[in-house]
Design a protein around this motif. Structure first.
Motif, PDB file in Angstrom:
ATOM      1  N   ILE A 217       2.093  81.972  61.735  1.00  0.00           N
ATOM      2  CA  ILE A 217       2.063  80.788  60.876  1.00  0.00           C
ATOM      3  C   ILE A 217       2.631  79.569  61.592  1.00  0.00           C
ATOM      4  O   ILE A 217       3.397  79.680  62.557  1.00  0.00           O
ATOM      5  CB  ILE A 217       2.813  81.017  59.551  1.00  0.00           C
ATOM      6  CG1 ILE A 217       4.296  81.313  59.782  1.00  0.00           C
ATOM      7  CG2 ILE A 217       2.140  82.100  58.728  1.00  0.00           C
ATOM      8  CD1 ILE A 217       5.149  81.196  58.543  1.00  0.00           C
ATOM      9  N   THR A 218       2.248  78.394  61.080  1.00  0.00           N
ATOM     10  CA  THR A 218       2.661  77.108  61.627  1.00  0.00           C
ATOM     11  C   THR A 218       3.537  76.366  60.616  1.00  0.00           C
ATOM     12  O   THR A 218       3.703  76.803  59.468  1.00  0.00           O
ATOM     13  CB  THR A 218       1.426  76.256  61.931  1.00  0.00           C
ATOM     14  OG1 THR A 218       0.755  75.951  60.681  1.00  0.00           O
ATOM     15  CG2 THR A 218       0.472  76.999  62.858  1.00  0.00           C
ATOM     16  N   LYS A 219       4.040  75.209  61.045  1.00  0.00           N
ATOM     17  CA  LYS A 219       4.811  74.364  60.121  1.00  0.00           C
ATOM     18  C   LYS A 219       3.942  73.907  58.953  1.00  0.00           C
ATOM     19  O   LYS A 219       4.427  73.801  57.820  1.00  0.00           O
ATOM     20  CB  LYS A 219       5.397  73.165  60.854  1.00  0.00           C
ATOM     21  CG  LYS A 219       6.569  73.517  61.763  1.00  0.00           C
ATOM     22  CD  LYS A 219       7.204  72.267  62.370  1.00  0.00           C
ATOM     23  CE  LYS A 219       8.415  72.642  63.213  1.00  0.00           C
ATOM     24  NZ  LYS A 219       9.039  71.438  63.823  1.00  0.00           N
ATOM     25  N   ASP A 220       2.671  73.645  59.215  1.00  0.00           N
ATOM     26  CA  ASP A 220       1.768  73.245  58.136  1.00  0.00           C
ATOM     27  C   ASP A 220       1.661  74.349  57.082  1.00  0.00           C
ATOM     28  O   ASP A 220       1.651  74.071  55.874  1.00  0.00           O
ATOM     29  CB  ASP A 220       0.378  72.919  58.684  1.00  0.00           C
ATOM     30  CG  ASP A 220       0.323  71.560  59.377  1.00  0.00           C
ATOM     31  OD1 ASP A 220       1.253  70.764  59.193  1.00  0.00           O
ATOM     32  OD2 ASP A 220      -0.661  71.315  60.105  1.00  0.00           O
ATOM     33  N   ASP A 221       1.582  75.603  57.536  1.00  0.00           N
ATOM     34  CA  ASP A 221       1.528  76.732  56.592  1.00  0.00           C
ATOM     35  C   ASP A 221       2.811  76.803  55.769  1.00  0.00           C
ATOM     36  O   ASP A 221       2.773  77.035  54.554  1.00  0.00           O
ATOM     37  CB  ASP A 221       1.322  78.055  57.344  1.00  0.00           C
ATOM     38  CG  ASP A 221      -0.008  78.122  58.070  1.00  0.00           C
ATOM     39  OD1 ASP A 221      -1.018  77.667  57.505  1.00  0.00           O
ATOM     40  OD2 ASP A 221      -0.029  78.634  59.202  1.00  0.00           O
ATOM     41  N   CYS A 222       3.932  76.621  56.439  1.00  0.00           N
ATOM     42  CA  CYS A 222       5.219  76.636  55.723  1.00  0.00           C
ATOM     43  C   CYS A 222       5.276  75.519  54.689  1.00  0.00           C
ATOM     44  O   CYS A 222       5.727  75.731  53.554  1.00  0.00           O
ATOM     45  CB  CYS A 222       6.379  76.498  56.710  1.00  0.00           C
ATOM     46  SG  CYS A 222       6.592  77.908  57.823  1.00  0.00           S
ATOM     47  N   ASP A 223       4.817  74.340  55.081  1.00  0.00           N
ATOM     48  CA  ASP A 223       4.836  73.207  54.157  1.00  0.00           C
ATOM     49  C   ASP A 223       3.953  73.472  52.941  1.00  0.00           C
ATOM     50  O   ASP A 223       4.327  73.142  51.804  1.00  0.00           O
ATOM     51  CB  ASP A 223       4.375  71.937  54.869  1.00  0.00           C
ATOM     52  CG  ASP A 223       5.389  71.424  55.892  1.00  0.00           C
ATOM     53  OD1 ASP A 223       6.575  71.816  55.799  1.00  0.00           O
ATOM     54  OD2 ASP A 223       4.985  70.647  56.771  1.00  0.00           O
ATOM     55  N   LYS A 224       2.784  74.066  53.161  1.00  0.00           N
ATOM     56  CA  LYS A 224       1.889  74.394  52.051  1.00  0.00           C
ATOM     57  C   LYS A 224       2.555  75.396  51.109  1.00  0.00           C
ATOM     58  O   LYS A 224       2.508  75.241  49.881  1.00  0.00           O
ATOM     59  CB  LYS A 224       0.577  74.980  52.578  1.00  0.00           C
ATOM     60  CG  LYS A 224      -0.330  73.995  53.273  1.00  0.00           C
ATOM     61  CD  LYS A 224      -1.570  74.700  53.813  1.00  0.00           C
ATOM     62  CE  LYS A 224      -2.438  73.747  54.623  1.00  0.00           C
ATOM     63  NZ  LYS A 224      -3.616  74.456  55.210  1.00  0.00           N
ATOM     64  N   ALA A 225       3.163  76.418  51.687  1.00  0.00           N
ATOM     65  CA  ALA A 225       3.805  77.443  50.869  1.00  0.00           C
ATOM     66  C   ALA A 225       4.959  76.860  50.060  1.00  0.00           C
ATOM     67  O   ALA A 225       5.097  77.128  48.854  1.00  0.00           O
ATOM     68  CB  ALA A 225       4.293  78.591  51.753  1.00  0.00           C
ATOM     69  N   VAL A 226       5.793  76.069  50.709  1.00  0.00           N
ATOM     70  CA  VAL A 226       6.954  75.490  50.018  1.00  0.00           C
ATOM     71  C   VAL A 226       6.499  74.540  48.916  1.00  0.00           C
ATOM     72  O   VAL A 226       7.097  74.511  47.823  1.00  0.00           O
ATOM     73  CB  VAL A 226       7.882  74.784  51.023  1.00  0.00           C
ATOM     74  CG1 VAL A 226       8.974  74.011  50.304  1.00  0.00           C
ATOM     75  CG2 VAL A 226       8.509  75.807  51.971  1.00  0.00           C
ATOM     76  N   ALA A 227       5.440  73.791  49.162  1.00  0.00           N
ATOM     77  CA  ALA A 227       4.931  72.882  48.135  1.00  0.00           C
ATOM     78  C   ALA A 227       4.454  73.650  46.908  1.00  0.00           C
ATOM     79  O   ALA A 227       4.691  73.229  45.763  1.00  0.00           O
ATOM     80  CB  ALA A 227       3.793  72.039  48.704  1.00  0.00           C
ATOM     81  N   ILE A 228       3.803  74.786  47.132  1.00  0.00           N
ATOM     82  CA  ILE A 228       3.342  75.615  46.010  1.00  0.00           C
ATOM     83  C   ILE A 228       4.522  76.211  45.255  1.00  0.00           C
ATOM     84  O   ILE A 228       4.549  76.231  44.017  1.00  0.00           O
ATOM     85  CB  ILE A 228       2.396  76.716  46.511  1.00  0.00           C
ATOM     86  CG1 ILE A 228       1.075  76.093  46.988  1.00  0.00           C
ATOM     87  CG2 ILE A 228       2.134  77.769  45.421  1.00  0.00           C
ATOM     88  CD1 ILE A 228       0.146  77.067  47.675  1.00  0.00           C
ATOM     89  N   ILE A 229       5.514  76.692  45.998  1.00  0.00           N
ATOM     90  CA  ILE A 229       6.700  77.260  45.341  1.00  0.00           C
ATOM     91  C   ILE A 229       7.417  76.186  44.527  1.00  0.00           C
ATOM     92  O   ILE A 229       7.852  76.427  43.393  1.00  0.00           O
ATOM     93  CB  ILE A 229       7.647  77.890  46.390  1.00  0.00           C
ATOM     94  CG1 ILE A 229       6.957  79.086  47.076  1.00  0.00           C
ATOM     95  CG2 ILE A 229       8.952  78.348  45.744  1.00  0.00           C
ATOM     96  CD1 ILE A 229       7.692  79.587  48.307  1.00  0.00           C
TER      97      ILE A 229
END
Length: 405
Positions: free
Chosen positions: A384-396
């Motif tokens: 995973i990348t920072k973009d993936d982390c950002d997407k996940a955190v935004a959903i959470i």
């Protein structure tokens, strides 16, 4: 297999599961048809960001091309032989694993719980043969988790947990002590204790990493008392925590270590590695397995391990883990964020239910797991990348805010 090739609907598949299968899992309302890299897709091609990775399995990504190719090639050559003849994938994988993590010998199993059973059996046989018939006792951690077969279940320090209730008396010879409490572990040992068995990060127990003092203290205590240190790396092993194996964070080496999950890259495989002296406890007929060391699983595992190492995914797990934890810590209602590498636990205050967060994230196309009442666990592919982390955190964040209204 694609749904369009069956002549059935998604509802038909779910109905068959309900009618014929013994269900012990809380299902997502989701037909997983395909997967690639950090995404899973339903029968309509809808993408779900995968932050559970088959529970820490698909570490080099879902359907990694090299792993898939290894499975296809090996399945076309020979699929199963039992362990009478030699097979090429088994030999090559044995060498790769042992030399990579600095252990002497390996014994292959099919699953993580079987690996832990083998580790328990090896420790007990070693103790009884070296010290006498009473040297069988093993101390494990409260809130630990080691599997669902009887030995592994009995080693799990969660009396009253659903995995133990209703199955009668546990296997004799285990005691439990509080995790990260070195003195309590010492006090739990008796003259009959042969081993201490520990997870370097308690996964099912809430994602609690071991402290440096605890792990190094256990190693020293075992050395001073002729005891074995058994480390369960079924969930933490193979680059998940930012090192190839989690025990490497602590500058120690176990006498036996178990592994599974990420080792196979999606194919079922487990193993234990042991120091040569301890491994000698297993002799002809003392332990066995029909499918352990399966040629296709070993071929997949060799490809997976090479991918994890060649792409330096332990380093990415370390970097992305720190980034993900820092972003989660900024969310509303977060009480604590814990973890090691990309094994991450996020605990909310009493107003937020972790299972509700899990389902809310699923509704928004993010796949995560929940532990206990207020904790979510994130164990994504290590690519995973920072973009993936950002997407996940935004959903959470969106999910938590909707639940707190």
């Amino acid at each position: 297999m694609k749904l369009k090739d069956t002549g059935l609907t998604a509802a038909d598949i779910k109905a068959k599961v309900k009618k014929y299968m013994i269900e012990t899992y809380e299902r997502f309302d989701f037909l997983a048809e395909t997967a690639k890299d950090q995404y899973m897709y339903d029968e309509n091609g809808t993408a779900y960001l995968d932050f559970y990775a088959g529970i820490a399995v698909n570490s080099a990504g879902n359907c990694n091309e090299k792993v898939v190719k290894a499975v296809q090639d090996q399945a076309a050559d020979i699929m199963q032989t039992f362990n009478y003849p030699y097979t090429i994938p088994q030999a090559l994988l044995a060498e790769k694993v042992c030399t990579t993590i600095g252990m002497d010998k390996i014994f292959f199993q099919s699953t993580g719980t079987e690996a832990n059973e083998a580790m328990i059996k090896m420790a007990r046989k070693y103790g009884i043969e070296k010290y006498g018939p009473n040297k069988y006792h093993i101390v494990t951690a409260k809130m630990g988790f080691h599997g669902r077969t009887f030995g592994a279940m009995s080693a799990t320090g969660q009396p009253g947990n659903a995995c133990q209730v209703g199955f009668g008396p546990m296997t004799y010879g285990f005691s439990y002590a509080p995790y990260n409490d070195l003195e309590a572990f010492k006090d739990a040992c008796t003259e009959n204790t042969i081993a201490i068995m520990i997870e370097p990060v308690q996964g099912e127990g809430g994602v609690h990493p071991a402290s440096m003092e605890f792990m190094t203290g256990l190693r020293k205590f075992c050395d001073e008392n002729g005891m074995l240190l058994l480390i369960d790396e079924v969930q933490t092993g193979w680059c998940r925590t930012g090192k190839v194996m989690s025990f490497m964070h602590y500058g120690i080496k176990p006498d036996i270590v178990s592994m599974a999950k990420a080792l196979g890259g999606g194919m079922p495989i487990g193993a234990i590695c042991a120091k040569a002296e301890v491994a000698s406890a297993f002799t002809m007929g003392s332990h066995g397995t029909t499918f352990g060391g399966h040629p296709v699983s070993c071929a997949a595992a060799l490809a997976e391990v090479n991918e994890l190492l060649d792409r330096n995914l332990a380093d990415n797990a370390e970097e992305m883990g720190k980034y993900l934890r820092s972003k989660l810590a900024e969310l509303p209602h977060v009480k604590e964020v814990r973890g090691q590498g990309l094994l991450v636990g996020c605990e909310f205050d009493d107003s937020i239910n972790g299972v509700e967060v899990k389902h809310g994230c699923f509704d928004r196309h993010l796949l995560i797991t929940a532990i206990g009442k207020h904790i979510i666990r994130l164990i994504p592919p290590l690519i995973i990348t920072k973009d993936d982390c950002d997407k996940a955190v935004a959903i959470i964040k969106e999910t938590v805010e909707s639940l707190s209204k």
